[in-house]
Design a protein around this motif. Structure first.
Motif, PDB file in Angstrom:
ATOM      1  N   PHE A   8      37.081  62.027  42.446  1.00  0.00           N
ATOM      2  CA  PHE A   8      38.115  61.016  42.697  1.00  0.00           C
ATOM      3  C   PHE A   8      39.029  60.903  41.480  1.00  0.00           C
ATOM      4  O   PHE A   8      38.559  60.656  40.365  1.00  0.00           O
ATOM      5  CB  PHE A   8      37.468  59.669  42.998  1.00  0.00           C
ATOM      6  CG  PHE A   8      36.525  59.719  44.170  1.00  0.00           C
ATOM      7  CD1 PHE A   8      36.997  59.550  45.468  1.00  0.00           C
ATOM      8  CD2 PHE A   8      35.165  59.953  43.980  1.00  0.00           C
ATOM      9  CE1 PHE A   8      36.126  59.611  46.547  1.00  0.00           C
ATOM     10  CE2 PHE A   8      34.287  60.017  45.052  1.00  0.00           C
ATOM     11  CZ  PHE A   8      34.779  59.846  46.348  1.00  0.00           C
ATOM     12  N   PRO A   9      40.342  61.053  41.672  1.00  0.00           N
ATOM     13  CA  PRO A   9      41.278  61.009  40.552  1.00  0.00           C
ATOM     14  C   PRO A   9      41.509  59.599  40.045  1.00  0.00           C
ATOM     15  O   PRO A   9      41.231  58.613  40.734  1.00  0.00           O
ATOM     16  CB  PRO A   9      42.561  61.595  41.149  1.00  0.00           C
ATOM     17  CG  PRO A   9      42.483  61.242  42.608  1.00  0.00           C
ATOM     18  CD  PRO A   9      41.029  61.319  42.955  1.00  0.00           C
ATOM     19  N   GLY A  10      42.060  59.515  38.839  1.00  0.00           N
ATOM     20  CA  GLY A  10      42.332  58.222  38.229  1.00  0.00           C
ATOM     21  C   GLY A  10      43.809  57.996  38.004  1.00  0.00           C
ATOM     22  O   GLY A  10      44.667  58.628  38.639  1.00  0.00           O
ATOM     23  N   GLN A  11      44.097  57.096  37.090  1.00  0.00           N
ATOM     24  CA  GLN A  11      45.472  56.694  36.816  1.00  0.00           C
ATOM     25  C   GLN A  11      46.328  57.898  36.440  1.00  0.00           C
ATOM     26  O   GLN A  11      45.921  58.739  35.646  1.00  0.00           O
ATOM     27  CB  GLN A  11      45.465  55.666  35.681  1.00  0.00           C
ATOM     28  CG  GLN A  11      46.759  54.910  35.514  1.00  0.00           C
ATOM     29  CD  GLN A  11      46.596  53.694  34.623  1.00  0.00           C
ATOM     30  OE1 GLN A  11      45.475  53.233  34.391  1.00  0.00           O
ATOM     31  NE2 GLN A  11      47.684  53.161  34.124  1.00  0.00           N
ATOM     32  N   GLY A  12      47.511  57.966  37.030  1.00  0.00           N
ATOM     33  CA  GLY A  12      48.396  59.105  36.860  1.00  0.00           C
ATOM     34  C   GLY A  12      48.567  59.887  38.147  1.00  0.00           C
ATOM     35  O   GLY A  12      49.540  60.625  38.305  1.00  0.00           O
ATOM     36  N   SER A  13      47.622  59.707  39.090  1.00  0.00           N
ATOM     37  CA  SER A  13      47.703  60.398  40.383  1.00  0.00           C
ATOM     38  C   SER A  13      48.433  59.582  41.436  1.00  0.00           C
ATOM     39  O   SER A  13      48.718  60.093  42.524  1.00  0.00           O
ATOM     40  CB  SER A  13      46.286  60.744  40.883  1.00  0.00           C
ATOM     41  OG  SER A  13      45.676  61.686  40.038  1.00  0.00           O
ATOM     42  N   GLN A  14      48.719  58.323  41.145  1.00  0.00           N
ATOM     43  CA  GLN A  14      49.336  57.437  42.137  1.00  0.00           C
ATOM     44  C   GLN A  14      50.717  57.946  42.548  1.00  0.00           C
ATOM     45  O   GLN A  14      51.441  58.524  41.747  1.00  0.00           O
ATOM     46  CB  GLN A  14      49.448  56.011  41.596  1.00  0.00           C
ATOM     47  CG  GLN A  14      50.454  55.829  40.482  1.00  0.00           C
ATOM     48  CD  GLN A  14      49.935  56.197  39.105  1.00  0.00           C
ATOM     49  OE1 GLN A  14      48.778  56.584  38.946  1.00  0.00           O
ATOM     50  NE2 GLN A  14      50.782  56.070  38.100  1.00  0.00           N
TER      51      GLN A  14
END
Length: 293
Positions: A8-14
């Protein structure tokens, strides 16, 4: 036999519009409504709004958590669960939700508190570096005070974090093909987050964790964990500790995993794995119509 891990990706992928494909599903509508009650603002409005506001830490992290947990919950209903889960920074909370360590509401409240504490952190700097000499980088980090590797993403991609003076001194000493200042308020995943981490540890202390139904690889310790106490201890350390994603990728490649599915917007994590673990089949799921992986 295929052995699958979910990451699961984190901040920056939004991305603006990352919720769009979910709006017709009853479960998603229910989760968006729950989230609005907990947050006192609308995830849907943020995801449908402007990119600048969505990229603010106090909004980014809850929005990603909601979108990714909905995707994970719907995928779990297909009765094809992963054998391992992991998440990058904020994504670790989605991994823990997926593994049954806490419920949706508990996870979102934790993410809300985490995001608010991180968004108010000040006095730090973060810079992403690509294509560098790792030995030179590690030598300079050992020699320069107040700077650490915050995200060790791959052999040739890291994010450094620390005081502006320390970070500037490091990037002046280490040659890299590309250096990118990150738009963050503080030195995330570094000892400079100690004050925020101490506040968050007090919040975590009052939250009951369950043993994981699926082993979880933590950012600060990329080995499988199931026991609730161990998982919570690792999470307490996450805010000041490095995201050891390079080692997580190595573990996935060496532990018999044959397929990795990145659940959430973007292709950051699968992109890293493609470059470092050619034996892994990788897949992205960011929309309901991509579920037949």
């Amino acid at each position: 036999m295929t052995k699958t891990a979910w990451v699961f990706p984190g901040q920056g992928s939004q991305t603006v519009g990352m919720e769009e494909n979910l709006l017709d599903h009853p479960l998603a509508r229910m989760r968006f409504a729950q989230a609005e009650e907990i947050l006192n603002w609308s995830v849907l409005e943020l995801c449908q709004g402007d990119e600048e506001r969505l990229s603010q830490t106090q909004y980014t992290q809850p929005c990603l958590y909601v979108v990714e947990t909905v995707l994970a919950e719907l995928l779990l209903k297909q009765d094809n669960p992963p054998v391992l889960v992991a998440g990058h920074s904020l994504g670790e909370y989605v991994a823990l939700y997926t593994a049954g360590v806490f419920d949706f509401e508990t996870g979102l409240k934790l993410v809300k508190s985490r995001a608010e504490l991180m968004s108010t952190a000040a006095g730090g700097k973060m810079v992403a570096m690509m294509q560098f000499n790792r030995e030179e980088l590690e030598t300079q980090i050992a020699a320069i005070p107040d700077v650490v590797i915050a995200n060790d993403n791959s052999p040739q991609q890291v994010v450094i974090s620390g005081t502006p003076t320390g970070v500037d001194a490091l990037i002046a000493q280490v040659k890299a093909r590309r250096k990118v200042d990150l738009k963050v308020s503080g030195a995330f995943h570094s000892p400079l987050m100690q004050s925020a981490a101490a506040e968050f540890a007090e919040i975590l202390a009052d939250v009951t964790f369950n043993d994981a139904r699926i082993p979880v690889l933590a950012n600060i310790d990329p080995t499988p964990a199931i026991k609730a106490a161990e998982i919570k201890s690792r999470l307490v350390q996450q805010m000041t500790g490095a995201v050891r994603w390079r080692e997580i990728g190595d573990y996935l490649a060496q532990s018999g995993i044959t397929k990795v599915v990145e659940i959430g917007p973007g292709k950051v994590l699968t992109g890293l794995l493609k470059r470092t673990s050619a034996n892994l089949e990788v897949k992205n799921v960011s929309r309901i119509d991509e579920f037949s992986y």
